[in-house]
Scaffold this active site. Structure first.
Site, PDB file in Angstrom:
ATOM      1  N   THR A  70       0.848  -1.201   0.000  1.00 36.47           N
ATOM      2  CA  THR A  70       0.000   0.000   0.000  1.00 36.47           C
ATOM      3  C   THR A  70       0.881   1.247   0.000  1.00 36.47           C
ATOM      4  OG1 THR A  70      -1.720  -1.213   1.178  1.00 36.47           O
ATOM      5  CG2 THR A  70      -1.866   1.189   1.226  1.00 36.47           C
ATOM      6  N   ASN A 150      -5.715  -9.741  -7.598  1.00 34.48           N
ATOM      7  CA  ASN A 150      -5.807 -10.514  -6.358  1.00 34.48           C
ATOM      8  C   ASN A 150      -7.096 -11.314  -6.244  1.00 34.48           C
ATOM      9  OD1 ASN A 150      -6.499  -7.638  -6.251  1.00 34.48           O
ATOM     10  ND2 ASN A 150      -7.302  -8.078  -4.222  1.00 34.48           N
ATOM     11  N   SER A 198       5.149  -6.937  -1.595  1.00 35.22           N
ATOM     12  CA  SER A 198       4.829  -7.023  -0.173  1.00 35.22           C
ATOM     13  C   SER A 198       5.295  -8.373   0.353  1.00 35.22           C
ATOM     14  CB  SER A 198       3.317  -6.884  -0.008  1.00 35.22           C
ATOM     15  OG  SER A 198       2.961  -6.965   1.348  1.00 35.22           O
ATOM     16  N   HIS A 200       4.332 -10.180   2.975  1.00 36.97           N
ATOM     17  CA  HIS A 200       3.431 -11.164   3.591  1.00 36.97           C
ATOM     18  C   HIS A 200       2.686 -12.029   2.584  1.00 36.97           C
ATOM     19  CE1 HIS A 200      -0.691  -9.247   3.338  1.00 36.97           C
ATOM     20  NE2 HIS A 200       0.011  -8.135   3.232  1.00 36.97           N
ATOM     21  N   THR A 235      13.395   4.941  10.893  1.00 40.02           N
ATOM     22  CA  THR A 235      14.323   3.861  11.237  1.00 40.02           C
ATOM     23  C   THR A 235      13.852   2.571  10.584  1.00 40.02           C
ATOM     24  OG1 THR A 235      14.760   4.963  13.322  1.00 40.02           O
ATOM     25  CG2 THR A 235      15.404   2.643  13.169  1.00 40.02           C
ATOM     26  N   CYS A 323      -9.783  -7.359   1.860  1.00 39.47           N
ATOM     27  CA  CYS A 323      -9.867  -5.989   2.345  1.00 39.47           C
ATOM     28  C   CYS A 323     -11.294  -5.457   2.272  1.00 39.47           C
ATOM     29  CB  CYS A 323      -8.953  -5.088   1.529  1.00 39.47           C
ATOM     30  SG  CYS A 323      -7.357  -5.830   1.224  1.00 39.47           S
TER      31      CYS A 323
HETATM   32  N1  PMP Z   1      -1.898  -4.750  -3.971  1.00 37.57           N
HETATM   33  C1  PMP Z   1      -2.409  -5.967  -4.147  1.00 37.57           C
HETATM   34  C2  PMP Z   1      -2.619  -6.497  -5.529  1.00 37.57           C
HETATM   35  C3  PMP Z   1      -2.724  -6.750  -3.033  1.00 37.57           C
HETATM   36  O1  PMP Z   1      -3.249  -7.965  -3.208  1.00 37.57           O
HETATM   37  C4  PMP Z   1      -2.491  -6.232  -1.733  1.00 37.57           C
HETATM   38  C5  PMP Z   1      -2.806  -7.053  -0.500  1.00 37.57           C
HETATM   39  N2  PMP Z   1      -4.175  -7.371  -0.358  1.00 37.57           N
HETATM   40  C6  PMP Z   1      -1.962  -4.951  -1.611  1.00 37.57           C
HETATM   41  C7  PMP Z   1      -1.675  -4.237  -2.748  1.00 37.57           C
HETATM   42  C8  PMP Z   1      -1.685  -4.329  -0.269  1.00 37.57           C
HETATM   43  O2  PMP Z   1      -0.527  -4.886   0.277  1.00 37.57           O
HETATM   44  P1  PMP Z   1      -0.050  -4.579   1.773  1.00 37.57           P
HETATM   45  O3  PMP Z   1      -0.905  -5.440   2.644  1.00 37.57           O
HETATM   46  O4  PMP Z   1       1.383  -4.993   1.830  1.00 37.57           O
HETATM   47  O5  PMP Z   1      -0.222  -3.129   1.995  1.00 37.57           O
END
Ligand code: PMP
Length: 400
Positions: A70, A150, A198, A200, A235, A323
């Site tokens: 994000t 996604n 990202s 995670h 940091t 989300c």
């Molecule tokens: N872009 C896409 C295509 C995603 O799937 C996601 C995570 N749902 C994000 C951005 C946001 O990533 P983050 O959780 O690292 O902010």
């Protein structure tokens, strides 16, 4: 429990946890400090940068560590608009199916007077390249598209978009959050100017990611400060960055095998759902998709009761983007693909991970049949008796 929601997030890899704990125990000092403990933290950071850059195919100097995709997306868009304003390039071009965070940023910018154009997608969820071309102009600062969606897993034609962007002098920003560890990525040869990732989504920790900035681009920062070569103040999140590096090393070890196995399991899941239940609609079935993603609609069934039943059966999946799962709003992705508002509230996303097993997929097929079959029957559809696949057992087929 069978976890099939890897596009929302992935379980941290043991290697990532070990390196994060180690970073907190042994390299907890501030990497900017000149003393010996500071040097240890600095060298951890340098080592992690090399490893993440190797995995993504970029130079260490092109990598800016951020708090996740994000932030990377925001830095890319605001940075590109600021950097190119003096050239008269003020417009943002993005696809209609971007991540909600990016679409919200675009809406905010538009309300503030920034010209924004949205590229439509076709019924399969693929970017309409002719429409993209028609929207191009000498005022476009940056084109922003995701590497893969996604919700549906549909991949975007990055090479073609890159050629279009180059032809009109716009920068290309790719939100590659869903592409990492599901497709080989090589930033240096891609020709792409900016790329968000990202940790995670590849079995690393949350709250850490990166923006890749092509060498030579002067991109203003979002957070001012000395860190990350003045590009991202604050940091550094050393434990997170160490975990990110460990996740990249681990992903690189088995990438090709993981992609092939996930694709085989996903294809089997898709074929078995289509075989055992009526009226299963697969989103993006004709498009090139991520190997792990299957987004379907079960006839007329709204996603909420389906999700509830699957969860009680131990199958964790999601309706479109996590989300937005809290709300009942139709998926903007499915709407953009031409679905009705009702249909766009019916998407169910199965997203596999590298540890998903054949046995889990077979159990999922049976659980979905038991959960969804009666609901489809109640909706007036003829549901056949459950029968096991005429194909060899998945585990055997994969071992062969
Ligand atoms: N872009 C896409 C295509 C995603 O799937 C996601 C995570 N749902 C994000 C951005 C946001 O990533 P983050 O959780 O690292 O902010």
């Amino acid at each position: 429990m069978i976890y099939l929601d890897h596009n929302a997030t992935t379980e941290p890899a043991p290697e990532a946890i070990v390196e994060m704990v180690d970073a907190m125990e042994r390299a907890w000092a501030n990497p900017s400090s000149m003393h010996v403990p500071g040097q240890a933290a600095r060298s951890l950071l340098a080592d992690a940068r090399t490893r993440v850059a190797r995995f993504l195919g970029c130079a260490g100097a092109e990598l800016v560590f951020t708090s996740g995709a994000t932030e990377s997306n925001t830095m890319a868009i605001l940075g590109a608009l600021a950097a190119r304003r003096a050239e008269g390039r003020t417009r943002l071009l993005l696809s209609a199916v971007e991540h909600p965070g990016l679409l919200a940023l675009a809406a905010r910018l538009e309300a503030e007077g920034v010209p924004v154009s949205r590229i439509p997608v076709d019924r399969q969820g693929r970017i309409d390249l002719a429409a993209a071309q028609a929207l191009l102009g000498p005022d476009v600062a940056v084109i922003s598209v995701m590497g893969a969606n996604n919700e549906t897993g549909v991949r975007m034609p990055l090479a073609e978009l890159q050629a279009l962007a180059r032809g009109c002098g716009a920068w290309l920003h790719v939100d590659a959050t869903q592409l990492v560890a599901k497709a080989p990525l090589h930033f240096a040869t891609s020709g792409i100017e900016l790329m968000s990732v990202s940790a995670h989504k590849l079995h690393g920790p949350k709250g850490v990611g990166a923006l890749l900035v092509r060498k030579g681009l002067a991109l203003p920062s979002l957070l001012n400060g000395r860190q990350e070569r003045q590009r991202r103040g604050g940091t550094e999140n050393t434990p997170g960055i160490a975990g990110f590096a460990a996740a990249c090393d681990r992903a690189a070890m088995t990438l090709a095998d993981d992609i092939a196995r996930m694709a085989a399991l996903r294809d089997r899941l898709q074929a078995e759902l289509l075989r055992t239940l009526p009226a299963v609609h697969v989103y993006g079935a004709q498009a090139e998709r991520l190997p792990n993603t299957l987004c379907v609609r079960f006839g007329p069934l709204h996603s909420d009761p389906v999700l509830g039943k699957l969860e009680r059966a131990g199958v964790m999946v999601s309706s479109g983007a996590a989300c937005t799962a809290a709300g009942t709003a139709p998926s903007h992705v499915l709407l953009a693909m031409g679905e009705t508002a009702e249909q766009a509230q019916s998407g169910i996303r199965f997203s596999l991970g590298r540890d998903t097993t054949a046995a889990e997929i077979e159990a999922t097929v049976a659980a979905v049949y038991r959960a969804v079959g009666p609901m489809l029957g109640a909706a007036g559809l003829a549901v056949p008796e459950f029968s096991t696949s005429p194909q060899p057992a998945l585990a055997d087929a994969m071992a062969a």
